[in-house]
Design a protein around this motif. Structure first.
Motif, PDB file in Angstrom:
ATOM      1  N   LEU A  97      23.968  13.518 -23.550  1.00 32.54           N
ATOM      2  CA  LEU A  97      23.762  13.191 -22.141  1.00 32.54           C
ATOM      3  C   LEU A  97      24.673  12.025 -21.779  1.00 32.54           C
ATOM      4  CD1 LEU A  97      22.231  13.418 -19.429  1.00 32.54           C
ATOM      5  CD2 LEU A  97      20.529  11.848 -20.384  1.00 32.54           C
ATOM      6  N   LEU A  98      25.595  12.243 -20.859  1.00 27.70           N
ATOM      7  CA  LEU A  98      26.556  11.225 -20.428  1.00 27.70           C
ATOM      8  C   LEU A  98      26.167  10.705 -19.057  1.00 27.70           C
ATOM      9  CD1 LEU A  98      29.260   9.672 -20.437  1.00 27.70           C
ATOM     10  CD2 LEU A  98      30.364  11.778 -19.630  1.00 27.70           C
ATOM     11  N   VAL A  99      26.043   9.380 -18.936  1.00 26.23           N
ATOM     12  CA  VAL A  99      25.660   8.742 -17.673  1.00 26.23           C
ATOM     13  C   VAL A  99      26.875   8.044 -17.077  1.00 26.23           C
ATOM     14  CG1 VAL A  99      24.115   7.090 -16.539  1.00 26.23           C
ATOM     15  CG2 VAL A  99      23.313   8.400 -18.525  1.00 26.23           C
ATOM     16  N   THR A 100      27.332   8.520 -15.914  1.00 21.64           N
ATOM     17  CA  THR A 100      28.443   7.895 -15.183  1.00 21.64           C
ATOM     18  C   THR A 100      27.950   7.542 -13.779  1.00 21.64           C
ATOM     19  OG1 THR A 100      29.292  10.031 -14.391  1.00 21.64           O
ATOM     20  CG2 THR A 100      30.126   9.221 -16.497  1.00 21.64           C
ATOM     21  N   SER A 101      28.867   7.206 -12.884  1.00 19.95           N
ATOM     22  CA  SER A 101      28.486   6.812 -11.526  1.00 19.95           C
ATOM     23  C   SER A 101      28.801   7.921 -10.530  1.00 19.95           C
ATOM     24  CB  SER A 101      29.214   5.527 -11.117  1.00 19.95           C
ATOM     25  OG  SER A 101      30.604   5.757 -11.024  1.00 19.95           O
ATOM     26  N   GLY A 125      35.859  -0.417 -11.066  1.00 19.78           N
ATOM     27  CA  GLY A 125      36.709  -0.720 -12.212  1.00 19.78           C
ATOM     28  C   GLY A 125      36.692   0.403 -13.233  1.00 19.78           C
ATOM     29  N   GLY A 126      36.589   0.020 -14.503  1.00 15.59           N
ATOM     30  CA  GLY A 126      36.592   1.013 -15.577  1.00 15.59           C
ATOM     31  C   GLY A 126      35.216   1.438 -16.023  1.00 15.59           C
ATOM     32  N   TYR A 127      34.207   1.284 -15.171  1.00 16.62           N
ATOM     33  CA  TYR A 127      32.826   1.582 -15.560  1.00 16.62           C
ATOM     34  C   TYR A 127      32.673   3.026 -16.059  1.00 16.62           C
ATOM     35  CZ  TYR A 127      27.964   2.960 -14.937  1.00 16.62           C
ATOM     36  OH  TYR A 127      26.726   3.505 -15.126  1.00 16.62           O
ATOM     37  N   SER A 128      33.006   3.986 -15.230  1.00 23.28           N
ATOM     38  CA  SER A 128      32.814   5.395 -15.602  1.00 23.28           C
ATOM     39  C   SER A 128      33.783   5.826 -16.700  1.00 23.28           C
ATOM     40  CB  SER A 128      32.987   6.298 -14.372  1.00 23.28           C
ATOM     41  OG  SER A 128      31.928   6.099 -13.450  1.00 23.28           O
ATOM     42  N   SER A 129      35.027   5.365 -16.635  1.00 18.81           N
ATOM     43  CA  SER A 129      36.013   5.770 -17.634  1.00 18.81           C
ATOM     44  C   SER A 129      35.633   5.269 -19.024  1.00 18.81           C
ATOM     45  CB  SER A 129      37.401   5.260 -17.251  1.00 18.81           C
ATOM     46  OG  SER A 129      37.421   3.846 -17.207  1.00 18.81           O
ATOM     47  N   ALA A 156      32.536   4.832 -20.138  1.00 19.75           N
ATOM     48  CA  ALA A 156      31.446   5.689 -20.599  1.00 19.75           C
ATOM     49  C   ALA A 156      31.976   7.048 -21.055  1.00 19.75           C
ATOM     50  CB  ALA A 156      30.405   5.860 -19.496  1.00 19.75           C
ATOM     51  N   ILE A 157      32.929   7.587 -20.308  1.00 15.15           N
ATOM     52  CA  ILE A 157      33.527   8.875 -20.682  1.00 15.15           C
ATOM     53  C   ILE A 157      34.258   8.769 -22.008  1.00 15.15           C
ATOM     54  CG2 ILE A 157      35.275  10.568 -20.020  1.00 15.15           C
ATOM     55  CD1 ILE A 157      34.481  10.056 -17.098  1.00 15.15           C
ATOM     56  N   LYS A 158      34.986   7.677 -22.216  1.00 18.91           N
ATOM     57  CA  LYS A 158      35.686   7.477 -23.485  1.00 18.91           C
ATOM     58  C   LYS A 158      34.702   7.388 -24.647  1.00 18.91           C
ATOM     59  CE  LYS A 158      39.681   5.090 -21.472  1.00 18.91           C
ATOM     60  NZ  LYS A 158      40.367   3.770 -21.334  1.00 18.91           N
ATOM     61  N   ALA A 159      33.573   6.702 -24.435  1.00 19.41           N
ATOM     62  CA  ALA A 159      32.558   6.615 -25.487  1.00 19.41           C
ATOM     63  C   ALA A 159      31.986   7.998 -25.798  1.00 19.41           C
ATOM     64  CB  ALA A 159      31.441   5.659 -25.061  1.00 19.41           C
ATOM     65  N   ALA A 160      31.778   8.817 -24.758  1.00 13.83           N
ATOM     66  CA  ALA A 160      31.288  10.178 -24.973  1.00 13.83           C
ATOM     67  C   ALA A 160      32.307  11.028 -25.727  1.00 13.83           C
ATOM     68  CB  ALA A 160      30.947  10.821 -23.630  1.00 13.83           C
ATOM     69  N   GLU A 161      33.588  10.836 -25.431  1.00 17.54           N
ATOM     70  CA  GLU A 161      34.627  11.577 -26.138  1.00 17.54           C
ATOM     71  C   GLU A 161      34.665  11.191 -27.619  1.00 17.54           C
ATOM     72  OE1 GLU A 161      37.052  14.030 -24.685  1.00 17.54           O
ATOM     73  OE2 GLU A 161      35.147  14.018 -23.640  1.00 17.54           O
ATOM     74  N   ARG A 162      34.514   9.905 -27.898  1.00 14.83           N
ATOM     75  CA  ARG A 162      34.489   9.467 -29.304  1.00 14.83           C
ATOM     76  C   ARG A 162      33.281  10.049 -30.033  1.00 14.83           C
ATOM     77  NH1 ARG A 162      36.178   4.486 -26.894  1.00 14.83           N
ATOM     78  NH2 ARG A 162      34.013   3.766 -26.898  1.00 14.83           N
ATOM     79  N   LEU A 163      32.123  10.062 -29.359  1.00 16.14           N
ATOM     80  CA  LEU A 163      30.923  10.636 -29.962  1.00 16.14           C
ATOM     81  C   LEU A 163      31.112  12.126 -30.200  1.00 16.14           C
ATOM     82  CD1 LEU A 163      27.955  10.551 -30.846  1.00 16.14           C
ATOM     83  CD2 LEU A 163      27.317  10.812 -28.435  1.00 16.14           C
ATOM     84  N   ARG A 164      31.714  12.794 -29.237  1.00 15.27           N
ATOM     85  CA  ARG A 164      31.947  14.242 -29.373  1.00 15.27           C
ATOM     86  C   ARG A 164      32.843  14.529 -30.579  1.00 15.27           C
ATOM     87  NH1 ARG A 164      31.788  18.420 -25.566  1.00 15.27           N
ATOM     88  NH2 ARG A 164      33.072  20.203 -26.099  1.00 15.27           N
ATOM     89  N   GLU A 165      33.883  13.734 -30.738  1.00 17.77           N
ATOM     90  CA  GLU A 165      34.785  13.923 -31.880  1.00 17.77           C
ATOM     91  C   GLU A 165      34.070  13.666 -33.198  1.00 17.77           C
ATOM     92  OE1 GLU A 165      38.065  11.374 -31.188  1.00 17.77           O
ATOM     93  OE2 GLU A 165      38.846  12.529 -29.483  1.00 17.77           O
ATOM     94  N   ARG A 166      33.218  12.653 -33.221  1.00 20.73           N
ATOM     95  CA  ARG A 166      32.486  12.347 -34.459  1.00 20.73           C
ATOM     96  C   ARG A 166      31.515  13.467 -34.812  1.00 20.73           C
ATOM     97  NH1 ARG A 166      27.710   9.681 -35.238  1.00 20.73           N
ATOM     98  NH2 ARG A 166      27.671   8.828 -33.116  1.00 20.73           N
ATOM     99  N   ILE A 183      25.481  15.906 -17.943  1.00 22.93           N
ATOM    100  CA  ILE A 183      26.150  14.794 -17.256  1.00 22.93           C
ATOM    101  C   ILE A 183      25.328  14.306 -16.069  1.00 22.93           C
ATOM    102  CG2 ILE A 183      28.220  14.087 -15.995  1.00 22.93           C
ATOM    103  CD1 ILE A 183      29.804  16.089 -17.554  1.00 22.93           C
ATOM    104  N   VAL A 184      25.292  12.982 -15.937  1.00 22.96           N
ATOM    105  CA  VAL A 184      24.726  12.324 -14.760  1.00 22.96           C
ATOM    106  C   VAL A 184      25.870  11.613 -14.043  1.00 22.96           C
ATOM    107  CG1 VAL A 184      23.142  10.549 -13.915  1.00 22.96           C
ATOM    108  CG2 VAL A 184      22.478  11.994 -15.850  1.00 22.96           C
ATOM    109  N   GLY A 185      26.023  11.860 -12.731  1.00 22.38           N
ATOM    110  CA  GLY A 185      27.044  11.176 -11.952  1.00 22.38           C
ATOM    111  C   GLY A 185      28.224  12.056 -11.593  1.00 22.38           C
ATOM    112  N   ARG A 186      28.728  11.896 -10.388  1.00 26.00           N
ATOM    113  CA  ARG A 186      29.837  12.739  -9.906  1.00 26.00           C
ATOM    114  C   ARG A 186      31.131  12.473 -10.661  1.00 26.00           C
ATOM    115  NH1 ARG A 186      27.251  11.398  -4.863  1.00 26.00           N
ATOM    116  NH2 ARG A 186      26.232  13.244  -3.974  1.00 26.00           N
ATOM    117  N   LYS A 187      31.342  11.253 -11.129  1.00 22.68           N
ATOM    118  CA  LYS A 187      32.581  10.940 -11.829  1.00 22.68           C
ATOM    119  C   LYS A 187      32.689  11.737 -13.131  1.00 22.68           C
ATOM    120  CE  LYS A 187      34.341   8.102  -8.913  1.00 22.68           C
ATOM    121  NZ  LYS A 187      35.605   8.419  -8.212  1.00 22.68           N
ATOM    122  N   GLY A 188      31.604  11.819 -13.877  1.00 24.78           N
ATOM    123  CA  GLY A 188      31.614  12.605 -15.100  1.00 24.78           C
ATOM    124  C   GLY A 188      31.755  14.083 -14.829  1.00 24.78           C
TER     125      GLY A 188
END
Length: 305
Positions: free
Chosen positions: A80-84, A90-94, A96-106, A118-123
């Motif tokens: 579950l990814l939470v964005t805005s 600023g880099g708030y949503s980006s 969070a997305i990068k952290a989700a990508e790292r988790l996905r790769e792991r 996903i929560v939020g239109r940005k995600g």
């Protein structure tokens, strides 16, 4: 020169109007941070006690339940990814997305398939632009979430964890959100919601000097865990949404302050250029007047001869 001066004046007016907008947005975000912090603090005791109750039930029984039982060879996980919903943060949503990508790769490196929520239109926009599959999404409340929003998000996740993987279920639930540390620091983190790590909870209780209570289960430990499962997931998601909202407001306040300061610097720079253009225009006019007067004097002197 006159045309150049008008260009500078129009730019100064436009930047001044932008500065007023960013300053207003900065003040609004600052006022909302306090409310969001209060909600985070208010939700924390319930989430903590619920986790302690779940841990006590799990450690006091031999019941196997999706809430507490580790799968021997997990093959599928839900993230579950939470964005805005809005930008200008600023880099708030980006982040969070990068952290989700790292988790996905792991998770992929561990041989697990990943279902994304996903929560939020940005995600949603990020995954939609890249044509990636999203199991479900929710928008419209990221800056002021309610408990009913957490319940609507938790419902499909609980259904997925209770199913067998062959039927489309998952073995693990993860959440990626932005943790609110302070007004200046917000960290994008990933946390595993289910199965609950009983060892970590027990270690934390021991470190705090707490003793888990003993319970008698009626009718059974399995039924108690079934009742606690949705409450636990909902409370964890709600707390994450509140922390993310506070982080979003803090990031937006910081971004708008930076934009306001930059607008002020730009206005000063444009004002200097406008002053230089005005001085050059005045100098040119004086030169033209002096030149005209000199030419007139020469012409007059020639006619007198």
């Amino acid at each position: 020169m006159g045309a150049q001066l008008r260009v500078y004046k129009r730019r100064i007016q436009a930047v001044t109007a932008t500065k007023k907008i960013t300053k207003a947005m900065e003040m609004i975000a600052a006022s909302r941070i306090v409310k969001a912090q209060r909600k985070v603090a208010a939700s924390q005791p319930y989430a903590t006690e619920l986790t302690r109750a779940v841990t006590a039930v799990a450690t006091g029984s031999n019941a196997k339940h999706p809430l507490t039982t580790e799968v021997d060879a997990p093959t599928r996980a839900a993230v579950l990814l939470v964005t805005s919903d809005r930008g200008l943060a600023g880099g708030y949503s980006s982040n969070a997305i990068k952290a989700a990508e790292r988790l996905r790769e792991r998770l992929a490196s561990e041989g697990k398939e990943v279902d994304t929520y996903i929560v939020g239109r940005k995600g949603v926009a990020y995954y939609g632009f890249r044509e990636r599959k999203v199991e479900d999404s929710w928008t419209g409340f990221t800056d002021n979430p309610a408990y009913s929003d957490a319940k609507s998000i938790a419902a499909p996740l609980i259904e997925a964890i209770q199913k067998e993987t062959a039927e489309g279920g998952v073995d693990e639930l993860h959440i990626v959100f932005t943790e609110f540390v302070s007004m200046m620091t917000q960290n994008a983190v990933d946390d595993r919601m289910l199965p609950l790590s009983l060892d970590e909870v027990a270690e934390e209780s021991t470190r705090k000097g707490e003793i888990l209570p003993l319970f008698e289960f009626e009718p059974s430990a399995e039924d108690v865990l079934d009742a606690l499962l949705p409450r636990y997931v909902e409370s964890r998601i709600y707390n994450a949404l509140l922390q993310a909202a506070a982080s979003e407001h803090a990031a937006r306040r910081r971004a708008m302050k930076s934009a306001t300061d930059n607008a002020g610097d730009l206005i000063k720079s444009l004002s200097r250029l406008a002053n230089a253009a005005r001085q050059a225009e005045i100098t040119q006019e004086i030169s033209e007047i002096v030149g005209g007067a000199s030419a007139l004097a020469d012409a007059t002197a020639g006619s007198d001869k």
